[in-house]
Scaffold this active site. Structure first.
Site, PDB file in Angstrom:
ATOM      1  N   PRO A   1      20.021  33.481  49.801  1.00  0.00           N
ATOM      2  CA  PRO A   1      18.568  33.601  50.030  1.00  0.00           C
ATOM      3  C   PRO A   1      17.892  34.549  49.045  1.00  0.00           C
ATOM      4  O   PRO A   1      16.679  34.532  48.914  1.00  0.00           O
ATOM      5  CB  PRO A   1      18.465  34.149  51.450  1.00  0.00           C
ATOM      6  CG  PRO A   1      19.804  34.028  52.062  1.00  0.00           C
ATOM      7  CD  PRO A   1      20.808  33.893  50.966  1.00  0.00           C
TER       8      PRO A   1
ATOM      9  N   ARG B   1      20.663  13.031  41.292  1.00  0.00           N
ATOM     10  CA  ARG B   1      19.718  11.909  41.173  1.00  0.00           C
ATOM     11  C   ARG B   1      18.929  11.926  39.868  1.00  0.00           C
ATOM     12  O   ARG B   1      18.261  10.953  39.529  1.00  0.00           O
ATOM     13  CB  ARG B   1      18.794  11.820  42.391  1.00  0.00           C
ATOM     14  CG  ARG B   1      17.887  12.987  42.584  1.00  0.00           C
ATOM     15  CD  ARG B   1      17.180  12.896  43.918  1.00  0.00           C
ATOM     16  NE  ARG B   1      16.180  11.825  43.971  1.00  0.00           N
ATOM     17  CZ  ARG B   1      15.049  11.815  43.268  1.00  0.00           C
ATOM     18  NH1 ARG B   1      14.781  12.786  42.421  1.00  0.00           N
ATOM     19  NH2 ARG B   1      14.195  10.829  43.383  1.00  0.00           N
TER      20      ARG B   1
END
Ligand code: 6GU
Length: 260
Positions: free
Chosen positions: A76, A141
């Site tokens: 994070p 992708r």
């Protein structure tokens, strides 16, 4: 965890086609003590366990990364992940993703093993595994051939810098709600313009700050000026009286965004 996601759909096909090669490694296999310990208590005291450096260094070394291979820690505290970061990573031959776990990772891992840190958003997950899957998916992708048509990723939201506008499929009328006439007109130029304006409108309403970095034509800017004249975006709603005042506010608003 990884096998279920990487073993389905697009990523499965991409691997079978030899376009992407994904391997997963359990750091526990690289622990050397008899209990195969990968974490320990924190120096200086305090709650929570910290991932030990030895298994992480050994696991990464076993992969023989090249000197330019990014070794990325999912945490994070990392750099916010975005389409731009995915493009940077897709340009590399390979990357190593290290999943943080528990309360943290020994700082020497960050300083001497990791080359970059990535976060997938401002919330805390119990571990970096989901984040690693998000990064793998978004990067894979972008690799030519993975999506089928070579250009399929080029018109994505974020690739164009705009959010995607409305889309429709059959039936033409569903529960009395009709598909916009322009889309059924067969008039290519009008359809193209309509779609562009839908994307501009949606971006203006939801994510106006994206307009600051989007590539816009003069026609786009004229359309945005009309939208700005109609009132503020939903995100930062401004109510004004009179055209002059509205223009001033729009100008002020864009200056603020530029500054931001
Ligand atoms: Cl990369 N890891 C964890 N544990 N939590 C997160 C994250 C990563 N990105 C956002 N939250």
């Amino acid at each position: 965890m990884f096998a279920s996601y990487f073993g389905e759909s697009m990523l499965k096909r991409a691997q079978e086609a030899g376009l992407v090669h994904i391997t997963t490694h359990n750091i526990r296999d690289y622990a050397t003590d008899k209990h195969r310990t990968t974490d320990d208590t924190t120096y200086g005291g305090g709650a929570g366990m910290v991932l030990k450096p030895e298994p992480l260094f050994a696991a990464v070394a076993a992969l023989h990364p090249t000197p330019t291979t990014p070794i990325i820690l999912l945490t994070p505290q990392g750099r916010p992940f975005s389409h731009a970061v995915a493009q940077e990573l897709a340009a590399h031959e390979e990357m190593v993703l290290v999943c943080g776990r528990y309360e943290g990772v020994d700082e020497r891992v960050r300083e001497h093993l990791i080359t970059a840190e990535i976060s997938i958003g401002d919330y805390v997950l119990t571990g970096g595994e989901l984040a690693a899957m998000v990064v793998v998916d978004a990067v894979a992708r972008l690799i030519p051939g993975v999506l089928g048509a070579e250009t399929a990723a080029d018109d994505d939201s974020y690739a164009t810098g705009l959010l995607e506008g409305a889309q429709y499929t059959r039936p033409e009328i569903f529960q009395g709600w009709a598909v916009p006439a322009v889309l059924r007109s067969g008039h290519g130029a009008n359809i193209g313009r309509w779609r562009r304006e839908q994307a501009l409108r949606r971006t203006w309403q939801r994510r106006p700050e994206l307009l600051l970095t989007a590539v816009l034509t003069e026609e786009d800017k004229r359309f945005l000026a009309v939208l700005a004249g109609e009132g503020g975006s939903e995100k930062w709603k401004v109510k004004v009286k009179g055209e002059k005042c509205r223009r001033l506010l729009t100008y002020f608003y864009f200056s603020l965004l530029t500054f931001y």
